[in-house]
Structures are given as structure tokens and as C-alpha cells.
Design a protein around this motif. Sequence first.
Motif, PDB file in Angstrom:
ATOM      1  N   GLU A  69      28.708 -27.193  12.577  1.00  0.00           N
ATOM      2  CA  GLU A  69      28.363 -26.115  13.324  1.00  0.00           C
ATOM      3  C   GLU A  69      28.972 -24.956  13.342  1.00  0.00           C
ATOM      4  O   GLU A  69      28.590 -23.776  13.467  1.00  0.00           O
ATOM      5  N   MET A  70      30.426 -25.215  13.549  1.00  0.00           N
ATOM      6  CA  MET A  70      31.417 -24.110  13.790  1.00  0.00           C
ATOM      7  C   MET A  70      31.321 -22.968  12.426  1.00  0.00           C
ATOM      8  O   MET A  70      31.373 -22.074  12.270  1.00  0.00           O
ATOM      9  N   MET A  71      31.214 -23.853  11.290  1.00  0.00           N
ATOM     10  CA  MET A  71      31.337 -23.194   9.839  1.00  0.00           C
ATOM     11  C   MET A  71      30.087 -22.233   9.675  1.00  0.00           C
ATOM     12  O   MET A  71      30.371 -21.417   9.018  1.00  0.00           O
ATOM     13  N   SER A  72      29.223 -22.704  10.119  1.00  0.00           N
ATOM     14  CA  SER A  72      27.847 -21.969  10.038  1.00  0.00           C
ATOM     15  C   SER A  72      27.837 -20.627  10.814  1.00  0.00           C
ATOM     16  O   SER A  72      26.848 -19.707  10.517  1.00  0.00           O
ATOM     17  N   ILE A  73      28.823 -20.351  11.599  1.00  0.00           N
ATOM     18  CA  ILE A  73      28.758 -19.251  12.306  1.00  0.00           C
ATOM     19  C   ILE A  73      29.283 -17.771  11.446  1.00  0.00           C
ATOM     20  O   ILE A  73      29.141 -16.677  11.826  1.00  0.00           O
ATOM     21  N   VAL A 155      37.485 -21.549  27.307  1.00  0.00           N
ATOM     22  CA  VAL A 155      36.055 -21.542  27.377  1.00  0.00           C
ATOM     23  C   VAL A 155      35.642 -22.872  26.865  1.00  0.00           C
ATOM     24  O   VAL A 155      36.191 -23.274  25.895  1.00  0.00           O
ATOM     25  N   HIS A 156      34.866 -23.672  27.585  1.00  0.00           N
ATOM     26  CA  HIS A 156      34.321 -24.960  27.060  1.00  0.00           C
ATOM     27  C   HIS A 156      32.955 -24.651  26.772  1.00  0.00           C
ATOM     28  O   HIS A 156      32.103 -24.008  27.354  1.00  0.00           O
ATOM     29  N   VAL A 157      32.557 -25.030  25.432  1.00  0.00           N
ATOM     30  CA  VAL A 157      31.304 -24.878  24.823  1.00  0.00           C
ATOM     31  C   VAL A 157      30.531 -26.386  24.959  1.00  0.00           C
ATOM     32  O   VAL A 157      31.104 -27.051  24.211  1.00  0.00           O
ATOM     33  N   PRO A 158      29.474 -26.437  25.887  1.00  0.00           N
ATOM     34  CA  PRO A 158      28.861 -28.000  25.960  1.00  0.00           C
ATOM     35  C   PRO A 158      28.065 -28.217  24.798  1.00  0.00           C
ATOM     36  O   PRO A 158      27.437 -27.228  24.123  1.00  0.00           O
ATOM     37  N   GLY A 159      27.621 -29.360  24.594  1.00  0.00           N
ATOM     38  CA  GLY A 159      26.568 -30.016  23.734  1.00  0.00           C
ATOM     39  C   GLY A 159      27.500 -30.888  22.834  1.00  0.00           C
ATOM     40  O   GLY A 159      28.696 -31.250  22.473  1.00  0.00           O
ATOM     41  N   CYS A 160      26.357 -31.599  22.067  1.00  0.00           N
ATOM     42  CA  CYS A 160      26.874 -32.867  21.006  1.00  0.00           C
ATOM     43  C   CYS A 160      25.949 -32.873  19.788  1.00  0.00           C
ATOM     44  O   CYS A 160      24.808 -33.526  19.809  1.00  0.00           O
ATOM     45  N   PRO A 161      26.170 -32.313  18.912  1.00  0.00           N
ATOM     46  CA  PRO A 161      27.237 -30.988  18.728  1.00  0.00           C
ATOM     47  C   PRO A 161      26.420 -29.513  19.233  1.00  0.00           C
ATOM     48  O   PRO A 161      25.248 -29.658  19.265  1.00  0.00           O
ATOM     49  N   GLU A 165      24.696 -21.040  18.078  1.00  0.00           N
ATOM     50  CA  GLU A 165      24.351 -20.217  19.030  1.00  0.00           C
ATOM     51  C   GLU A 165      24.990 -20.329  20.430  1.00  0.00           C
ATOM     52  O   GLU A 165      25.402 -19.436  21.048  1.00  0.00           O
ATOM     53  N   ALA A 166      25.363 -21.585  20.812  1.00  0.00           N
ATOM     54  CA  ALA A 166      26.247 -21.946  21.785  1.00  0.00           C
ATOM     55  C   ALA A 166      27.706 -21.583  21.632  1.00  0.00           C
ATOM     56  O   ALA A 166      28.280 -20.912  22.543  1.00  0.00           O
ATOM     57  N   LEU A 167      28.133 -21.664  20.326  1.00  0.00           N
ATOM     58  CA  LEU A 167      29.392 -21.325  20.310  1.00  0.00           C
ATOM     59  C   LEU A 167      29.689 -19.671  20.150  1.00  0.00           C
ATOM     60  O   LEU A 167      30.537 -19.097  20.867  1.00  0.00           O
ATOM     61  N   MET A 168      28.472 -18.737  19.852  1.00  0.00           N
ATOM     62  CA  MET A 168      28.593 -17.678  19.814  1.00  0.00           C
ATOM     63  C   MET A 168      28.788 -17.236  21.307  1.00  0.00           C
ATOM     64  O   MET A 168      29.173 -16.138  21.637  1.00  0.00           O
ATOM     65  N   GLU A 169      27.830 -17.823  22.068  1.00  0.00           N
ATOM     66  CA  GLU A 169      27.769 -17.425  23.352  1.00  0.00           C
ATOM     67  C   GLU A 169      29.191 -17.848  24.322  1.00  0.00           C
ATOM     68  O   GLU A 169      29.698 -16.990  25.193  1.00  0.00           O
ATOM     69  N   GLY A 170      29.984 -18.915  24.006  1.00  0.00           N
ATOM     70  CA  GLY A 170      31.167 -19.061  24.159  1.00  0.00           C
ATOM     71  C   GLY A 170      31.959 -17.944  23.802  1.00  0.00           C
ATOM     72  O   GLY A 170      33.017 -17.526  24.478  1.00  0.00           O
TER      73      GLY A 170
END
Length: 193
Positions: A69-73, A155-161, A165-170
Motif C-alpha cells: 500500500e505504501m508503494m502505491s502512493i 503519526v500513527h496511521v491505523p488500518g490493516c492494511p 489514502e490513509a497514508l496520504m492523510e497521515g
Amino acid sequence: MAIEKGRLRDYGLQSERLLWPTKGPGVFEQEVEAMERAVGLTTLEKAVAWAQTKSMWPDTFGLACCAIEMMSIVSSRYDIARFGMEAFRSSPRQADLLIVSGRVVHKMAAPLRQVYDQMLEPKWVIAMGACASSGGMFNNYTTLQGVDKIVAVDVHVPGCPPRPEALMEGIVRLHEKVMAGVPPAYELRGVAS
């Protein structure tokens, strides 16, 4: 077009204004803000904070499913280049943002800490996903129950995974903290050694 800067309450920070909600900025503060907007004046601290948010270079520490998911940003759909973060660094000496994505086992704790120690200051950390934040569903003897035990997390980004969009919000939340003048987590809490 000038960008309006929100109040500290909008950034989720506790302040005197939050404790006294009816009190607005004083007359002097209003005049100074109006003059800054009209003339384009700023302080050195604000200029440095703006520059730091526009040139954060992330160092990836992808360990499990969150890394996908991180690679896709960096793809065209999410495009973190608009934040000045398109250059993922493979050397910690060239990075100032560590994104820990995935579960960290105890064997990986020492290399993670070494990468963190080699980063130049100021440095920030995002714990991406439930495993990096709290160990997730792996409550056993091999998995570290949160990377904040070995590095200071901003910053903690919640989710599994978590979704990209959540990482972008973080990342946006981290930029807001930097713009508001909040020091990095290692200055506030320190780090276990």
C-alpha cells in the motif's frame, strides 16, 4: 491566492484558545496577521517549517503487507510528488521521514533503530498499519508490540492494511504538525535506548 492558515484547534492541538473558546485573537494579533497576508511577511520559523514540509524525503522500511500500500502512493493515482516527496531514499542519511510499514519482529528492531539513528535531524516517523502501531493481531513473543518502543513515532496511521489514502492523510497530518511548530516526537518524548 493566499492560503489561509487554520487555528491550532483545527490541527488538534491543545492551547489557551481551545480552553477559552469564546476568546478570539486579540486586536494586535489580527492586525499582524492582516499585515503578513497583505505584505507577504513571515518569520524565519514559519519559512523553515514551510520548506521542511515541501521537501520531506521518505525512507521506506516496508516489512509486510502494508509496504504494498505504501508503494502505491508514488503512482499517478496518488502522486505524492505534489507534496515534494517523490524521491524515496534508500539511504537513511538522505532521508528525514521514516515510514515503518508492517510488523516489526524483534530481530528487525535493531536494524530499524540503526536506520533511525543514521537519519539526520530533524527527522519524523510514521507508523503505518496496526502491526507497526501496536503489534496488530500478532500478540506473541516474536513481534514487537509497537515501533514506538524503539523509535519516537510522530503519526500513527491505523488500518490493516491501511489504504494509500490513509497514508496520504497521515502525511498531511504530519505536515500540519510541522507547520504549526510542533517539534518532532524525539524532542517531545525521547526515545528508548
